[in-house]
Design an enzyme around this catalytic site. Structure first.
Site, PDB file in Angstrom:
ATOM      1  N   SER A   1      46.310  42.406  38.860  1.00 16.77           N
ATOM      2  CA  SER A   1      45.213  43.256  38.403  1.00 16.77           C
ATOM      3  C   SER A   1      45.782  44.582  37.927  1.00 16.77           C
ATOM      4  CB  SER A   1      44.213  43.495  39.546  1.00 16.77           C
ATOM      5  OG  SER A   1      44.843  44.200  40.606  1.00 16.77           O
ATOM      6  N   LYS A   2      44.920  45.476  37.497  1.00 17.96           N
ATOM      7  CA  LYS A   2      45.376  46.755  36.959  1.00 17.96           C
ATOM      8  C   LYS A   2      46.168  47.560  37.985  1.00 17.96           C
ATOM      9  CE  LYS A   2      42.006  47.504  33.277  1.00 17.96           C
ATOM     10  NZ  LYS A   2      40.948  48.386  32.735  1.00 17.96           N
ATOM     11  N   ARG A   3      45.820  47.425  39.261  1.00 22.56           N
ATOM     12  CA  ARG A   3      46.545  48.207  40.266  1.00 22.56           C
ATOM     13  C   ARG A   3      47.971  47.716  40.440  1.00 22.56           C
ATOM     14  NH1 ARG A   3      46.358  45.742  45.487  1.00 22.56           N
ATOM     15  NH2 ARG A   3      45.106  43.835  45.498  1.00 22.56           N
TER      16      ARG A   3
END
Length: 470
Positions: free
Chosen positions: A237-239
């Site tokens: 994911s973006k994290r």
């Protein structure tokens, strides 16, 4: 046989790292075998496909340097061809019209799940005569017996029973072809020999093979690449870093660093970590890709990027660095040559963004000193060394502002005051840089220049005076 691979993203979002790795594998396989690499934009999802996403894909491919031999081809330009194929399937009894309502299909799915059965279409309309003028979809008439064998280049032999595959929709009610039909037609028409794609497509492969054989085409070879996970084992994911490929450019990464990192996510060649693109073309083999998922680790990418920053041509790094100074509202033409800054500072930065930030002192004065550095080095005992340095620098002609002369001046002041060189150089460094870390003192003075050096020493002396007896 000429090897032909294709990268076929859907323009419903940005080009992410998983897609970029797939594109890289397709590119390397084609280049290794003297083949062609094709770019195809699969934009049949008319509601979600956007021109912005197409541009992001093309921009990402260009930045990475993954040059394609043909394309980009757009599936929306081939609707007439897809419909021609669908009509042929209908005429040959290999497809049929279906007018089952959404309500019936939903009830069928719920009932099958309640019986712990795999949800799939039950062939209700297989033998019906549906009026072509009423709303309907077209379904492919999948074989009801036998087994589809997928000899995957990564995963090996995978059998799929035909009675587990349903009659998938190949044309929607609005007349648009679906993904599985358009992919099959394009792969056949474009003479694709090897389909390298993510393992989320595994379930599509036996269905596509059946359609290909129904049309009289020999299926290509398939290789399903495992997914990329976050470093905690969860879905990327973006994290974790699952952002647009061009975002990595904006974050200050070099394309060769990202490519080198991506290829190592699931593939290796002994213990070698650093690969040029030519080496990758020579060494890469899709059959050596691991079956297991790989973990994305941003710190490893940082390490690779720092390596490439130090090894790349300083002039090239300077060209890529310039926009990052612009984002800091710095015009790099107003100070030292960027290539000189790169040579002096590249070893201290992991990204171009960081390189610009730690090199801002070369182009503009700073408002504040680093607190810990100033507390340690800008004390009353530093006042006399700084005053003597300022006087010596002020008297120097611009023509004498050379590394040798500057080194001599600093050493002379240290000798005159009978101080360790560090007791002179460190306060000077903090005075002109704002912190205790920089290149060698004479190199730092060269980057800052005479006028700024004198001006910043005055600022440091004023800071020391304001501190008084602290």
């Amino acid at each position: 046989m000429t090897v032909r691979t294709r990268f076929a993203p859907s323009p419903t979002g940005y080009l992410h790292v998983g897609g970029a790795r797939t594109a890289l594998f397709c590119y390397l396989y084609a280049r290794k075998h003297g083949g062609q690499f094709v770019l195809r934009i699969e934009d049949t999802d008319l509601e979600r496909s956007t021109a912005e996403s197409v541009n992001a894909i093309l921009e990402g491919m260009t930045w990475l340097g993954l040059d394609y031999d043909e394309g980009p081809f757009y599936q929306t330009h081939h609707f007439a061809r897809y419909n021609q194929v669908i009509d042929e399937l209908l005429d040959n009894g290999l497809a049929y019209r279906c007018n089952c309502s959404k309500e019936r299909l939903e009830k069928l799915r719920v009932d099958q799940m309640a019986r712990k059965q795999k949800p799939r279409y039950d062939g209700c309309c297989r033998h019906k005569q549906i009026d072509p003028n009423e709303p309907h979809v077209i379904r492919f008439k999948n074989p009801t017996d036998g087994v589809v064998i997928v000899d995957d280049l990564i995963r090996g032999r995978m059998p799929f029973a035909n009675d587990e595959l349903d009659d998938l929709i190949i044309r929607r009610t609005d007349g648009s072809p679906t993904y599985n039909l358009s992919v099959v037609v394009d792969d056949a028409d474009m003479r694709i020999t090897h389909v390298i794609r993510g393992d989320d497509h595994i379930n599509n492969t036996p269905r596509q093979i059946n359609i290909l054989r129904a049309l009289g085409f020999e299926p290509p070879q398939y290789a399903h690449v495992p997914m990329i996970l976050g470093d905690d084992g969860s879905r990327l994911s973006k994290r974790h870093g699952a952002v647009s490929v061009v975002s990595y450019r904006d974050m200050g990464y070099l394309p060769e660093a990202l490519l080198n990192y991506l290829v190592r996510l699931g593939w290796s060649h002994g213990d070698q970590e650093i690969f040029s693109l030519d080496e990758l073309i020579e060494l890469f083999d899709i059959t050596d890709v691991n079956k297991a998922a790989s973990s994305f680790n941003l710190s490893k990418l940082d390490w690779l990027n720092q390596h490439y920053l130090q090894q790349a041509d300083p002039a090239r790094v300077a060209r890529l660095l310039s926009p990052h100074f612009g984002r800091l509202d710095i015009d790099p033409s107003t100070g030292p040559e960027l290539a000189s800054v790169v040579k002096a500072q590249a070893a201290r930065a992991k990204t171009l963004v960081e390189l610009a930030e730690i090199s801002a002192f070369c182009y503009r004065d700073f408002a504040e000193f680093d607190e810990s550095s100033a507390k340690k080095h800008l004390r009353l005992v530093a006042r006399e060394p700084l005053e003597r340095l300022r006087a010596a620098f002020d008297l120097m002609a611009f023509a004498d502002w050379t590394p040798e002369q500057l080194k001599h001046v600093v050493a002379s002041v240290a000798d005159e005051l009978q101080l360790n060189l560090g007791k002179v150089a460190q306060p000077l460094r903090v005075a002109i840089v704002g912190r205790a870390a920089s290149p060698g003192i004479e190199e730092t003075l060269m980057l800052v220049g005479k006028d700024a050096t004198v001006r910043r020493i005055d600022q440091a002396l004023a800071y020391i005076a304001a501190r008084g007896g602290e």
